[in-house]
Design a protein around this motif. Structure first.
Motif, PDB file in Angstrom:
ATOM      1  N   SER A  67       0.841  -1.205   0.000  1.00 44.02           N
ATOM      2  CA  SER A  67       0.000   0.000   0.000  1.00 44.02           C
ATOM      3  C   SER A  67       0.866   1.242   0.000  1.00 44.02           C
ATOM      4  CB  SER A  67      -0.891   0.032   1.245  1.00 44.02           C
ATOM      5  OG  SER A  67      -1.759  -1.068   1.234  1.00 44.02           O
ATOM      6  N   LEU A  68       0.264   2.327  -0.450  1.00 48.04           N
ATOM      7  CA  LEU A  68       0.955   3.615  -0.466  1.00 48.04           C
ATOM      8  C   LEU A  68       0.078   4.652   0.228  1.00 48.04           C
ATOM      9  CD1 LEU A  68       3.214   5.552  -1.613  1.00 48.04           C
ATOM     10  CD2 LEU A  68       1.703   5.889  -3.568  1.00 48.04           C
ATOM     11  N   ALA A  69       0.675   5.416   1.133  1.00 52.60           N
ATOM     12  CA  ALA A  69      -0.053   6.495   1.818  1.00 52.60           C
ATOM     13  C   ALA A  69       0.585   7.826   1.464  1.00 52.60           C
ATOM     14  CB  ALA A  69       0.002   6.272   3.327  1.00 52.60           C
ATOM     15  N   MET A  70      -0.254   8.787   1.104  1.00 54.61           N
ATOM     16  CA  MET A  70       0.214  10.154   0.862  1.00 54.61           C
ATOM     17  C   MET A  70      -0.250  10.992   2.046  1.00 54.61           C
ATOM     18  SD  MET A  70       1.546   9.821  -2.116  1.00 54.61           S
ATOM     19  CE  MET A  70       1.571  11.251  -3.097  1.00 54.61           C
ATOM     20  N   ILE A  71       0.664  11.759   2.615  1.00 55.95           N
ATOM     21  CA  ILE A  71       0.376  12.513   3.840  1.00 55.95           C
ATOM     22  C   ILE A  71       0.665  13.991   3.585  1.00 55.95           C
ATOM     23  CG2 ILE A  71       1.070  12.781   6.273  1.00 55.95           C
ATOM     24  CD1 ILE A  71       2.160   9.801   5.908  1.00 55.95           C
ATOM     25  N   GLU A 115       4.941  20.237   1.653  1.00 61.02           N
ATOM     26  CA  GLU A 115       4.511  19.598   2.899  1.00 61.02           C
ATOM     27  C   GLU A 115       3.880  18.240   2.644  1.00 61.02           C
ATOM     28  OE1 GLU A 115       2.799  21.504   1.115  1.00 61.02           O
ATOM     29  OE2 GLU A 115       0.720  21.748   1.705  1.00 61.02           O
ATOM     30  N   GLU A 116       4.279  17.610   1.544  1.00 65.07           N
ATOM     31  CA  GLU A 116       3.721  16.301   1.194  1.00 65.07           C
ATOM     32  C   GLU A 116       4.753  15.182   1.401  1.00 65.07           C
ATOM     33  OE1 GLU A 116       0.660  14.694  -2.063  1.00 65.07           O
ATOM     34  OE2 GLU A 116       2.556  15.351  -2.929  1.00 65.07           O
ATOM     35  N   PHE A 117       4.315  14.168   2.157  1.00 61.46           N
ATOM     36  CA  PHE A 117       5.156  13.012   2.449  1.00 61.46           C
ATOM     37  C   PHE A 117       4.463  11.750   1.941  1.00 61.46           C
ATOM     38  CE2 PHE A 117       6.467  16.249   5.352  1.00 61.46           C
ATOM     39  CZ  PHE A 117       7.809  16.015   5.645  1.00 61.46           C
ATOM     40  N   ALA A 118       5.231  10.673   1.809  1.00 62.75           N
ATOM     41  CA  ALA A 118       4.642   9.399   1.392  1.00 62.75           C
ATOM     42  C   ALA A 118       5.252   8.268   2.195  1.00 62.75           C
ATOM     43  CB  ALA A 118       4.889   9.181  -0.094  1.00 62.75           C
ATOM     44  N   VAL A 119       4.433   7.248   2.457  1.00 67.57           N
ATOM     45  CA  VAL A 119       4.938   6.039   3.110  1.00 67.57           C
ATOM     46  C   VAL A 119       4.490   4.850   2.273  1.00 67.57           C
ATOM     47  CG1 VAL A 119       4.987   4.625   5.204  1.00 67.57           C
ATOM     48  CG2 VAL A 119       4.721   7.090   5.404  1.00 67.57           C
ATOM     49  N   LEU A 120       5.443   4.018   1.882  1.00 66.20           N
ATOM     50  CA  LEU A 120       5.127   2.802   1.147  1.00 66.20           C
ATOM     51  C   LEU A 120       5.170   1.652   2.143  1.00 66.20           C
ATOM     52  CD1 LEU A 120       4.856   2.030  -2.016  1.00 66.20           C
ATOM     53  CD2 LEU A 120       7.050   0.921  -1.606  1.00 66.20           C
ATOM     54  N   LEU A 121       4.101   0.878   2.179  1.00 65.33           N
ATOM     55  CA  LEU A 121       3.986  -0.196   3.170  1.00 65.33           C
ATOM     56  C   LEU A 121       3.935  -1.556   2.476  1.00 65.33           C
ATOM     57  CD1 LEU A 121       1.206   1.851   4.797  1.00 65.33           C
ATOM     58  CD2 LEU A 121       3.205   1.215   6.127  1.00 65.33           C
TER      59      LEU A 121
END
Ligand SMILES: Nc1nc2c(ncn2[C@@H]2O[C@H](COP(=O)(O)OP(=O)(O)OP(=O)(O)O)[C@@H](O)[C@H]2O)c(=O)[nH]1
Length: 197
Positions: A67-71, A115-121
């Motif tokens: 999954s990918l989350a954009m924060i 101010e945009e971050f991403a986390v790949l899970l």
């Protein structure tokens, strides 16, 4: 290189040896600089994309979920305008620090810009990611940043999550889906996690 005597017989071999340890170390430092965000220390867009491509290929090969989350920080412009750019930078560092201590070593964290971050899970389904991201969202909302003058600055973030679809597998497709979910999270009031359909 063979060395011959007057009769043309090989008597010795000559070789040039050079220690390239220093060059190798230099290349690795340059690589790190090119792929790291200097403000927060997490991967920059390029570094994130390189790591994410690799993990995505691995997940597809192994039939693993991913999954990918954009924060994206809420009302970040207001933080800059009210407290100054330096405090804005502190907020970005604060968020990156919380991300680093909220996810696994094997998860990939990056600052994609502004101010945009991403986390790949890797290994996480959409539902598992929703739980993880909601926990993170709550942690951020309840962990204010201590300013230099002793005051506290609380802020929130909106998060969009998408799961890899092996039928339409590309980082671009996954990013687009997570981005749309983030957009929906922003427009429905912010400080929430939205999932891509
Ligand atoms: N301090 C600081 N500000 C930055 C940096 N990069 C981008 N910004 C600022 O980030 C702000 C982004 O503002 P907007 O895109 O309007 O978003 P927002 O105010 O967070 O609003 P929403 O996302 O809709 O909640 C702008 O004011 C940029 O100047 C940075 O590295 N440091």
């Amino acid at each position: 290189m063979p060395l011959r005597n007057a009769r043309g017989e090989v008597t010795h071999f000559a070789a040039i040896e050079r220690d390239i340890t220093a060059q190798k170390a230099e290349v690795s430092v340059l690589r790190e600089l090119a792929t790291t965000d200097p403000l927060t220390g997490v991967l920059n867009r390029r570094g994130f994309s390189e790591h994410a491509q690799g993990r995505l290929a691995g997940a597809l090969r192994d039939g693993q979920e991913l999954s990918l989350a954009m924060i994206d920080i809420d009302f970040f412009k207001r933080i800059n305008d009210t407290h100054g750019h330096e405090v804005g930078d502190q907020a970005l560092i604060h968020l990156a620090g919380l991300l680093r201590t909220s996810f696994r070593e094997s998860d990939v964290i990056g600052r994609l810009g502004g101010e945009e971050f991403a986390v790949l899970l890797p290994g996480a389904t959409l539902d598992q990611s929703r739980v993880l991201m909601d926990r993170f969202r709550t942690r951020l909302a309840t962990t204010p940043l201590r300013l230099h003058d002793g005051r506290w600055l609380g802020f929130t973030a909106s998060i969009g999550v998408a799961e890899l679809d092996p039928e339409k597998a590309s980082l671009a497709t996954l990013t687009k889906a997570a981005d749309s979910a983030l957009y929906a999270a922003k427009h429905s009031g912010r400080n929430r996690v939205y999932l891509a359909p």
